[in-house]
Each structure stands twice: as structure tokens, then as C-alpha cells.
Design a protein around this motif. Structure first.
Motif, PDB file in Angstrom:
ATOM      1  N   ALA A 236     -99.774  45.456 -26.325  1.00  0.00           N
ATOM      2  CA  ALA A 236    -100.765  44.422 -26.023  1.00  0.00           C
ATOM      3  C   ALA A 236    -100.647  43.249 -26.977  1.00  0.00           C
ATOM      4  O   ALA A 236    -100.708  42.081 -26.569  1.00  0.00           O
ATOM      5  N   ALA A 237    -100.465  43.523 -28.255  1.00  0.00           N
ATOM      6  CA  ALA A 237    -100.340  42.451 -29.236  1.00  0.00           C
ATOM      7  C   ALA A 237     -99.016  41.713 -29.106  1.00  0.00           C
ATOM      8  O   ALA A 237     -98.892  40.574 -29.560  1.00  0.00           O
ATOM      9  N   ALA A 238     -98.028  42.349 -28.478  1.00  0.00           N
ATOM     10  CA  ALA A 238     -96.713  41.731 -28.286  1.00  0.00           C
ATOM     11  C   ALA A 238     -96.629  40.917 -27.005  1.00  0.00           C
ATOM     12  O   ALA A 238     -95.575  40.334 -26.705  1.00  0.00           O
ATOM     13  N   ALA A 239     -97.719  40.839 -26.255  1.00  0.00           N
ATOM     14  CA  ALA A 239     -97.678  40.251 -24.912  1.00  0.00           C
ATOM     15  C   ALA A 239     -97.229  38.794 -24.894  1.00  0.00           C
ATOM     16  O   ALA A 239     -96.674  38.332 -23.899  1.00  0.00           O
ATOM     17  N   GLY A 240     -97.446  38.056 -25.982  1.00  0.00           N
ATOM     18  CA  GLY A 240     -97.083  36.648 -26.004  1.00  0.00           C
ATOM     19  C   GLY A 240     -95.713  36.356 -26.590  1.00  0.00           C
ATOM     20  O   GLY A 240     -95.327  35.178 -26.691  1.00  0.00           O
ATOM     21  N   LEU A 241     -94.951  37.372 -26.946  1.00  0.00           N
ATOM     22  CA  LEU A 241     -93.640  37.176 -27.577  1.00  0.00           C
ATOM     23  C   LEU A 241     -92.572  36.899 -26.531  1.00  0.00           C
ATOM     24  O   LEU A 241     -92.315  37.731 -25.650  1.00  0.00           O
ATOM     25  N   ARG A 242     -91.914  35.760 -26.640  1.00  0.00           N
ATOM     26  CA  ARG A 242     -90.874  35.404 -25.677  1.00  0.00           C
ATOM     27  C   ARG A 242     -89.630  36.267 -25.847  1.00  0.00           C
ATOM     28  O   ARG A 242     -88.899  36.510 -24.880  1.00  0.00           O
ATOM     29  N   LEU A 243     -89.370  36.700 -27.063  1.00  0.00           N
ATOM     30  CA  LEU A 243     -88.162  37.477 -27.346  1.00  0.00           C
ATOM     31  C   LEU A 243     -88.457  38.960 -27.479  1.00  0.00           C
ATOM     32  O   LEU A 243     -87.727  39.687 -28.151  1.00  0.00           O
ATOM     33  N   ALA A 244     -89.498  39.431 -26.814  1.00  0.00           N
ATOM     34  CA  ALA A 244     -89.903  40.834 -26.948  1.00  0.00           C
ATOM     35  C   ALA A 244     -88.768  41.794 -26.599  1.00  0.00           C
ATOM     36  O   ALA A 244     -88.552  42.799 -27.294  1.00  0.00           O
ATOM     37  N   ASP A 245     -88.028  41.508 -25.548  1.00  0.00           N
ATOM     38  CA  ASP A 245     -86.930  42.404 -25.157  1.00  0.00           C
ATOM     39  C   ASP A 245     -85.856  42.457 -26.240  1.00  0.00           C
ATOM     40  O   ASP A 245     -85.275  43.516 -26.511  1.00  0.00           O
ATOM     41  N   TYR A 246     -85.605  41.320 -26.868  1.00  0.00           N
ATOM     42  CA  TYR A 246     -84.622  41.294 -27.955  1.00  0.00           C
ATOM     43  C   TYR A 246     -85.090  42.125 -29.139  1.00  0.00           C
ATOM     44  O   TYR A 246     -84.306  42.874 -29.744  1.00  0.00           O
TER      45      TYR A 246
END
Length: 260
Positions: A236-246
Motif C-alpha cells: 500500500a505504501a509503495a502504490a505511488g512508486l513508478r519503479l516499483a517493479d524494478y
């Protein structure tokens, strides 16, 4: 900066407690930087469980608090010293006398801040736990704080007082207006910074500190300057990260020999 996305806060707590345990295997004693609030709670829970199982001892270690309210009476249950006594000291074998925090009741607050800052830096914090406010603050370094600041008196924003009202019966006016806090430069002097964030309410702050510009308007973005900073967040806290998959890919593919 390394970003670790975990399924939930409990998993993150186990991960970070494991880092503390690894430090204790390397050193007979360590210096921890302790934060309060809901973010580090899973870490303290897992450390307590490890201690109960006989897997971990902090008996020879020391700890320093990030901050303290100004003007609360001695023994107030929401002073940060009292919170750490309940959540850490009472559940582990870390001696209470080995835990120090800023003196929010000092007659000369400026002198107390100078002395505390010098003591923290001289001790050399091995691992500093951090949370992040919804407005991007770390410790009580509110937006606009100097990125080169040391321990000092700060006035809390209305947003921070609203966020902390849950600890004071839901009344923002009951939250003290002033605090003593380690400065951003003091925090950055620790060898390893570990910031934890859980839940959707922290998503914007996490995205700003990790992927936004370095700016005093998001004090936590100063972690971008540190050679060893780890950000541990749930989905949930990572929801705004554009590079989350990386970030997921690099964590999953991290070599076993590489420290975090």
C-alpha cells in the motif's frame, strides 16, 4: 537508496529485526537509533520475540532517541522516553540507563540540544530506524527544515499535531507544540538508515522521498544523500512508486553476499 517492498508490516519487521541480529553477530555491542510511532512497532515486536527465544541480546548495547516533546511532565505516558521504555526496554534486555534522548524538560534547551547532538555523533549510530510523516518529515524535521540541521527545537505543524492526536485522546490541541529533534545532518551521520512506512496514507510521502527531487520541502528526501539507506514499505505504501517493479526485481536478484 535501496527500496524493499514487502507484503505486510510484519514481514518488514522481521526483515529489519534480522538486520539488527546480523549486526549483533558482527559486534559485541551496537548503537541503535530508535524511533517511535507505528512504523517501527513491527521491528520491536520481532526483536522482542527473538529475545524471548534466546536468539538475541542487547544487554551490552546503547540506543538514542530521535526526538522528544518539550514540556511534558516527567513520566508522561506519551513522552517518547516512556514509549521506548514500554516498547523496547521492558521487552528486551537493553538497559534503561543505556537509552538516551533529548531532554525536553531542560532549563536551557539550546545547551541540551548541543550536548545531545555531540553525544549522538560521538557514539556513532550503527543503524537508525526512521518513520516518515504524511508530509515527508523525518524525526520532527518538518517541511522547510535545513538539510544541514543538527539537534534543535522545532515547532510542529498543524498536520503533524493532527497525525499525533491519536496518542493524546484524539485532541490535536493536547499535542505539545514544540519538540527537540535530531537534525537531518545528525540523522545522516548514522552508518545505516532504515526507513519504514506502512499503508496507503504514506504512499505520497514514500514516492516523494524516493523518486522526487531532493528538497527541504520533503525532509525525508535527504536519504537520497546517504550511501546506505534502506526504505522498507508494504504494498500500500509503495502504490505511488513508478519503479516499483524494478525495486522488486533488484531485491529478488540481490546477491547473497551483498549486505543491505
Amino acid at each position: 537508496m535501496e527500496v524493499v517492498i514487502v507484503p505486510d508490516a510484519a514481514t518488514g519487521g522481521r526483515l529489519v529485526a534480522g538486520a539488527v541480529a546480523a549486526l549483533l553477530r558482527e559486534h559485541s555491542s551496537i548503537v541503535l537509533g530508535l524511533a517511535t510511532g507505528s512504523s517501527p512497532a513491527p521491528v520491536y515486536d520481532d526483536l522482542a520475540a527473538r529475545h524471548q527465544r534466546g536468539e538475541l541480546s542487547l544487554a551490552g548495547s546503547r540506543a538514542f532517541l530521535l526526538d522528544e516533546y518539550v514540556g511534558l511532565p516527567p513520566g508522561h505516558p506519551e513522552s517518547y522516553r516512556a514509549v521506548i521504555e514500554r516498547e523496547v526496554v521492558a521487552r528486551l534486555d537493553l538497559p534503561g540507563a543505556a537509552v538516551r534522548g533529548p531532554d525536553g524538560g531542560a532549563t536551557d534547551l539550546e545547551a541540551a540540544c548541543r550536548d545531545y547532538d555531540a553525544t549522538v555523533r560521538a557514539a556513532g549510530v550503527h543503524l537508525q530506524l526512521l518513520g516518515v510523516g504524511t508530509d515527508g518529515h523525518i524525526g520532527f524535521n518538518e517541511p522547510g527544515s535545513s538539510l544541514g540541521s543538527s539537534t534543535r527545537l522545532k515547532t510542529l505543524t498543524a498536520q503533524t499535531r493532527r497525525d499525533n492526536a491519536r496518542f493524546f485522546g484524539g485532541d490535536p490541541e493536547a499535542v505539545p507544540r514544540h519538540v527537540l529533534t535530531q537534525g537531518i545532518a545528525t540523522i545522516l551521520a548514522a552508518r545505516h538508515l532504515v526507513l519504514l512506512a506502512w499503508g496507503e496514507a504514506k504512499a505520497d510521502a514514500v514516492a516523494a522521498l524516493v523518486e522526487g527531487p531532493l528538497t527541504a520541502m520533503v525532509p525525508a528526501s535527504a536519504l537520497q544523500l546517504h550511501p546506505r539507506a534502506t526504505v522498507v514499505v508494504d504494498e500500500a505504501a509503495a502504490a505511488g512508486l513508478r519503479l516499483a517493479d524494478y525495486y522488486r526485481e533488484t531485491w529478488e536478484g540481490k546477491p547473497a553476499w551483498q549486505r543491505w
